[in-house]
Design a protein around this motif. Sequence first.
Motif, PDB file in Angstrom:
ATOM      1  N   LEU A 170       0.819  -1.216   0.000  1.00  0.00           N
ATOM      2  CA  LEU A 170       0.000   0.000   0.000  1.00  0.00           C
ATOM      3  C   LEU A 170       0.851   1.264   0.000  1.00  0.00           C
ATOM      4  O   LEU A 170       0.348   2.341   0.340  1.00  0.00           O
ATOM      5  CB  LEU A 170      -0.954  -0.013   1.201  1.00  0.00           C
ATOM      6  CG  LEU A 170      -1.996  -1.136   1.208  1.00  0.00           C
ATOM      7  CD1 LEU A 170      -2.999  -0.924   2.323  1.00  0.00           C
ATOM      8  CD2 LEU A 170      -2.711  -1.230  -0.133  1.00  0.00           C
ATOM      9  N   ASN A 171       2.110   1.168  -0.382  1.00  0.00           N
ATOM     10  CA  ASN A 171       2.927   2.379  -0.471  1.00  0.00           C
ATOM     11  C   ASN A 171       2.377   3.357  -1.503  1.00  0.00           C
ATOM     12  O   ASN A 171       2.571   4.563  -1.399  1.00  0.00           O
ATOM     13  CB  ASN A 171       4.383   2.011  -0.797  1.00  0.00           C
ATOM     14  CG  ASN A 171       5.147   1.557   0.436  1.00  0.00           C
ATOM     15  OD1 ASN A 171       4.899   2.031   1.541  1.00  0.00           O
ATOM     16  ND2 ASN A 171       6.066   0.623   0.252  1.00  0.00           N
ATOM     17  N   TRP A 172       1.687   2.845  -2.500  1.00  0.00           N
ATOM     18  CA  TRP A 172       1.081   3.725  -3.508  1.00  0.00           C
ATOM     19  C   TRP A 172      -0.070   4.549  -2.926  1.00  0.00           C
ATOM     20  O   TRP A 172      -0.487   5.549  -3.518  1.00  0.00           O
ATOM     21  CB  TRP A 172       0.598   2.900  -4.696  1.00  0.00           C
ATOM     22  CG  TRP A 172      -0.455   1.882  -4.348  1.00  0.00           C
ATOM     23  CD1 TRP A 172      -0.291   0.728  -3.639  1.00  0.00           C
ATOM     24  CD2 TRP A 172      -1.834   1.938  -4.686  1.00  0.00           C
ATOM     25  NE1 TRP A 172      -1.474   0.053  -3.517  1.00  0.00           N
ATOM     26  CE2 TRP A 172      -2.437   0.764  -4.153  1.00  0.00           C
ATOM     27  CE3 TRP A 172      -2.618   2.836  -5.395  1.00  0.00           C
ATOM     28  CZ2 TRP A 172      -3.797   0.488  -4.314  1.00  0.00           C
ATOM     29  CZ3 TRP A 172      -3.968   2.559  -5.551  1.00  0.00           C
ATOM     30  CH2 TRP A 172      -4.544   1.403  -5.007  1.00  0.00           C
ATOM     31  N   LEU A 173      -0.570   4.146  -1.746  1.00  0.00           N
ATOM     32  CA  LEU A 173      -1.616   4.906  -1.074  1.00  0.00           C
ATOM     33  C   LEU A 173      -1.081   5.700   0.122  1.00  0.00           C
ATOM     34  O   LEU A 173      -1.849   6.202   0.915  1.00  0.00           O
ATOM     35  CB  LEU A 173      -2.713   3.952  -0.581  1.00  0.00           C
ATOM     36  CG  LEU A 173      -3.658   3.391  -1.647  1.00  0.00           C
ATOM     37  CD1 LEU A 173      -4.624   2.387  -1.033  1.00  0.00           C
ATOM     38  CD2 LEU A 173      -4.435   4.521  -2.321  1.00  0.00           C
ATOM     39  N   GLY A 174       0.233   5.802   0.213  1.00  0.00           N
ATOM     40  CA  GLY A 174       0.825   6.547   1.324  1.00  0.00           C
ATOM     41  C   GLY A 174       1.590   5.670   2.298  1.00  0.00           C
ATOM     42  O   GLY A 174       2.285   6.179   3.176  1.00  0.00           O
ATOM     43  N   GLY A 175       1.453   4.345   2.167  1.00  0.00           N
ATOM     44  CA  GLY A 175       2.220   3.438   3.003  1.00  0.00           C
ATOM     45  C   GLY A 175       1.680   3.312   4.419  1.00  0.00           C
ATOM     46  O   GLY A 175       0.709   3.961   4.808  1.00  0.00           O
ATOM     47  N   ASP A 176       2.320   2.471   5.193  1.00  0.00           N
ATOM     48  CA  ASP A 176       1.943   2.287   6.597  1.00  0.00           C
ATOM     49  C   ASP A 176       2.348   3.516   7.394  1.00  0.00           C
ATOM     50  O   ASP A 176       3.503   3.946   7.339  1.00  0.00           O
ATOM     51  CB  ASP A 176       2.635   1.054   7.171  1.00  0.00           C
ATOM     52  CG  ASP A 176       2.223  -0.221   6.459  1.00  0.00           C
ATOM     53  OD1 ASP A 176       1.063  -0.297   6.005  1.00  0.00           O
ATOM     54  OD2 ASP A 176       3.053  -1.137   6.355  1.00  0.00           O
ATOM     55  N   PRO A 177       1.417   4.097   8.158  1.00  0.00           N
ATOM     56  CA  PRO A 177       1.749   5.302   8.927  1.00  0.00           C
ATOM     57  C   PRO A 177       2.232   4.986  10.340  1.00  0.00           C
ATOM     58  O   PRO A 177       2.019   3.886  10.861  1.00  0.00           O
ATOM     59  CB  PRO A 177       0.408   6.044   8.983  1.00  0.00           C
ATOM     60  CG  PRO A 177      -0.607   4.934   9.016  1.00  0.00           C
ATOM     61  CD  PRO A 177      -0.025   3.810   8.181  1.00  0.00           C
ATOM     62  N   LEU A 178       2.893   5.951  10.940  1.00  0.00           N
ATOM     63  CA  LEU A 178       3.102   5.929  12.384  1.00  0.00           C
ATOM     64  C   LEU A 178       1.748   6.083  13.046  1.00  0.00           C
ATOM     65  O   LEU A 178       0.861   6.755  12.514  1.00  0.00           O
ATOM     66  CB  LEU A 178       4.024   7.078  12.797  1.00  0.00           C
ATOM     67  CG  LEU A 178       5.390   7.145  12.119  1.00  0.00           C
ATOM     68  CD1 LEU A 178       6.060   8.479  12.423  1.00  0.00           C
ATOM     69  CD2 LEU A 178       6.263   5.995  12.559  1.00  0.00           C
ATOM     70  N   LEU A 179       1.579   5.478  14.234  1.00  0.00           N
ATOM     71  CA  LEU A 179       0.274   5.487  14.884  1.00  0.00           C
ATOM     72  C   LEU A 179       0.387   5.930  16.333  1.00  0.00           C
ATOM     73  O   LEU A 179       1.426   5.743  16.977  1.00  0.00           O
ATOM     74  CB  LEU A 179      -0.351   4.084  14.835  1.00  0.00           C
ATOM     75  CG  LEU A 179      -0.613   3.498  13.439  1.00  0.00           C
ATOM     76  CD1 LEU A 179      -1.064   2.040  13.567  1.00  0.00           C
ATOM     77  CD2 LEU A 179      -1.646   4.311  12.687  1.00  0.00           C
ATOM     78  N   ASN A 180      -0.716   6.465  16.848  1.00  0.00           N
ATOM     79  CA  ASN A 180      -0.768   6.852  18.259  1.00  0.00           C
ATOM     80  C   ASN A 180      -0.606   5.632  19.169  1.00  0.00           C
ATOM     81  O   ASN A 180      -0.264   5.771  20.346  1.00  0.00           O
ATOM     82  CB  ASN A 180      -2.104   7.526  18.573  1.00  0.00           C
ATOM     83  CG  ASN A 180      -3.280   6.570  18.451  1.00  0.00           C
ATOM     84  OD1 ASN A 180      -3.616   6.114  17.353  1.00  0.00           O
ATOM     85  ND2 ASN A 180      -3.916   6.246  19.570  1.00  0.00           N
ATOM     86  N   THR A 181      -0.827   4.436  18.637  1.00  0.00           N
ATOM     87  CA  THR A 181      -0.774   3.215  19.433  1.00  0.00           C
ATOM     88  C   THR A 181       0.635   2.868  19.903  1.00  0.00           C
ATOM     89  O   THR A 181       0.790   2.030  20.793  1.00  0.00           O
ATOM     90  CB  THR A 181      -1.346   2.036  18.630  1.00  0.00           C
ATOM     91  OG1 THR A 181      -0.649   1.941  17.379  1.00  0.00           O
ATOM     92  CG2 THR A 181      -2.824   2.250  18.347  1.00  0.00           C
ATOM     93  N   PHE A 182       1.652   3.482  19.278  1.00  0.00           N
ATOM     94  CA  PHE A 182       3.032   3.244  19.730  1.00  0.00           C
ATOM     95  C   PHE A 182       3.890   4.499  19.709  1.00  0.00           C
ATOM     96  O   PHE A 182       5.060   4.446  20.073  1.00  0.00           O
ATOM     97  CB  PHE A 182       3.697   2.150  18.875  1.00  0.00           C
ATOM     98  CG  PHE A 182       3.799   2.465  17.405  1.00  0.00           C
ATOM     99  CD1 PHE A 182       4.881   3.158  16.893  1.00  0.00           C
ATOM    100  CD2 PHE A 182       2.818   2.038  16.521  1.00  0.00           C
ATOM    101  CE1 PHE A 182       4.985   3.430  15.536  1.00  0.00           C
ATOM    102  CE2 PHE A 182       2.910   2.301  15.156  1.00  0.00           C
ATOM    103  CZ  PHE A 182       4.006   2.999  14.669  1.00  0.00           C
ATOM    104  N   ILE A 183       3.324   5.634  19.351  1.00  0.00           N
ATOM    105  CA  ILE A 183       4.120   6.852  19.207  1.00  0.00           C
ATOM    106  C   ILE A 183       4.733   7.290  20.536  1.00  0.00           C
ATOM    107  O   ILE A 183       5.792   7.922  20.572  1.00  0.00           O
ATOM    108  CB  ILE A 183       3.260   7.997  18.610  1.00  0.00           C
ATOM    109  CG1 ILE A 183       4.139   9.117  18.040  1.00  0.00           C
ATOM    110  CG2 ILE A 183       2.281   8.551  19.649  1.00  0.00           C
ATOM    111  CD1 ILE A 183       4.795   8.775  16.748  1.00  0.00           C
ATOM    112  N   GLY A 184       4.090   6.933  21.655  1.00  0.00           N
ATOM    113  CA  GLY A 184       4.578   7.359  22.959  1.00  0.00           C
ATOM    114  C   GLY A 184       5.519   6.377  23.633  1.00  0.00           C
ATOM    115  O   GLY A 184       5.897   6.589  24.787  1.00  0.00           O
TER     116      GLY A 184
END
Length: 427
Positions: A170-184
């Motif tokens: 799914l990189n053509w759709l922006g790829g996997d994002p960073l998430l609030n679930t592990f950002i902290g």
Amino acid sequence: MREGLSVVRRGLPAILVGIGLLLGGCASRGAGGDGLGYYWQSLRGQMHLLQASRPIDDWLQDENLAPALRERLLSARRMRAFAVERLGLPDNASYRRYADLQRPFAVWNVVAAPPDSLELHRWCFPVAGCVGYRGYFAEADAMAQARQLADQGLESGSYGVPAYSTLGYLNWLGGDPLLNTFIGWGEGEFAGLLFHELAHQVVYVAGDTAFNESFATTVERLGTPLWLATEAGPAARARWDAGQLRRAQWRALTGHTRQALQQLYQDPQQRGPAMAQAKAQIYQQFRSDYAALRAQWRSADAALLTTDAQRQLYDRNQARLDQWVADANNASFGALAAYDDWVPAFTALWKQSQTQVPAQVPAQAGGEAAQGWQRFYAEVEKLAALPALQRNTRLCGLMPADAHLPPACAPDQDSASVSTDGSHPGN
């Protein structure tokens, strides 16, 4: 299939391929099958995740952005560059965006195993192959699936997952994002997860969960100390070192328990009531040993928890681990094995690769180190291309003499009846 995907040519099928990679399952009915309804919840969940994500630069332009989140997003950009320049990981769209999902986990996975085995029930998907877990974007759906499997006589469970990889599809759709679930998370843990998920985009073998997760875990465990040694401050390194000690204690405890269970289930003399009694004793000992370890940890941490907020966060995290221990069963321990079994073999292969770097290397900073990693990835790709039995034989040969051998290395292992990740196919 990673190249040439377009909205016009692929559209919905391409999205379904992407989300099916790690949320896989087949559309047939049977153990855990609910037809197109499963794919529909996967599609909706993935599209919500993509729609919630925005480029990191957009978040940084928000004057009201929380200072801690701003600092972490800035460091995430540096980690992403480090992953490419020093670890030779893919330079693509993934993890250059951020999304707040307003929930504690990205997905909830379901696992199941028989009462007398650690071999995971599997769900099969045409692209991903057969995997020993199934992901849901709603916790209630995961719990319902776990209950359905339990009603069929399997030991089952569900657990929250902070991140998953769509393997670059799914990189053509922006790829996997960073998430609030592990950002902290702590800096070391955050970097490790980033490196782990990017590693899944380097090599992935359909149907071999143990190979995939052990490889990514090896990249995580070797890459994180490199980041901390050159890019992080003393406090972050100290927290990582302390955490590593506890992770080692946890792996030793769970590894010993898993080995005891495997030996029990493989003993032809232990059947019926005798097996049930011995199994109960193993789990009782596990929970007793954990209670002692938990008390040791809490005693050491008491002086560090100086505010109510710190104590509340600590208690929440502790409660999750307490619940995992309380609910632990064959499915729980079967799932743990995938992340550790082949790590010693991959580590040995990585060390070999670092000594084989040609004299001529790129002049840019980190070029020599990145080339050593690329050599490692090339060797892993060779393993991935082998038939399952040959791949396991090669990995067994790489295992250090003092390492606990996975079940696949047993002399009497019947590769025809057991998959490469030690699980039996379900539906």
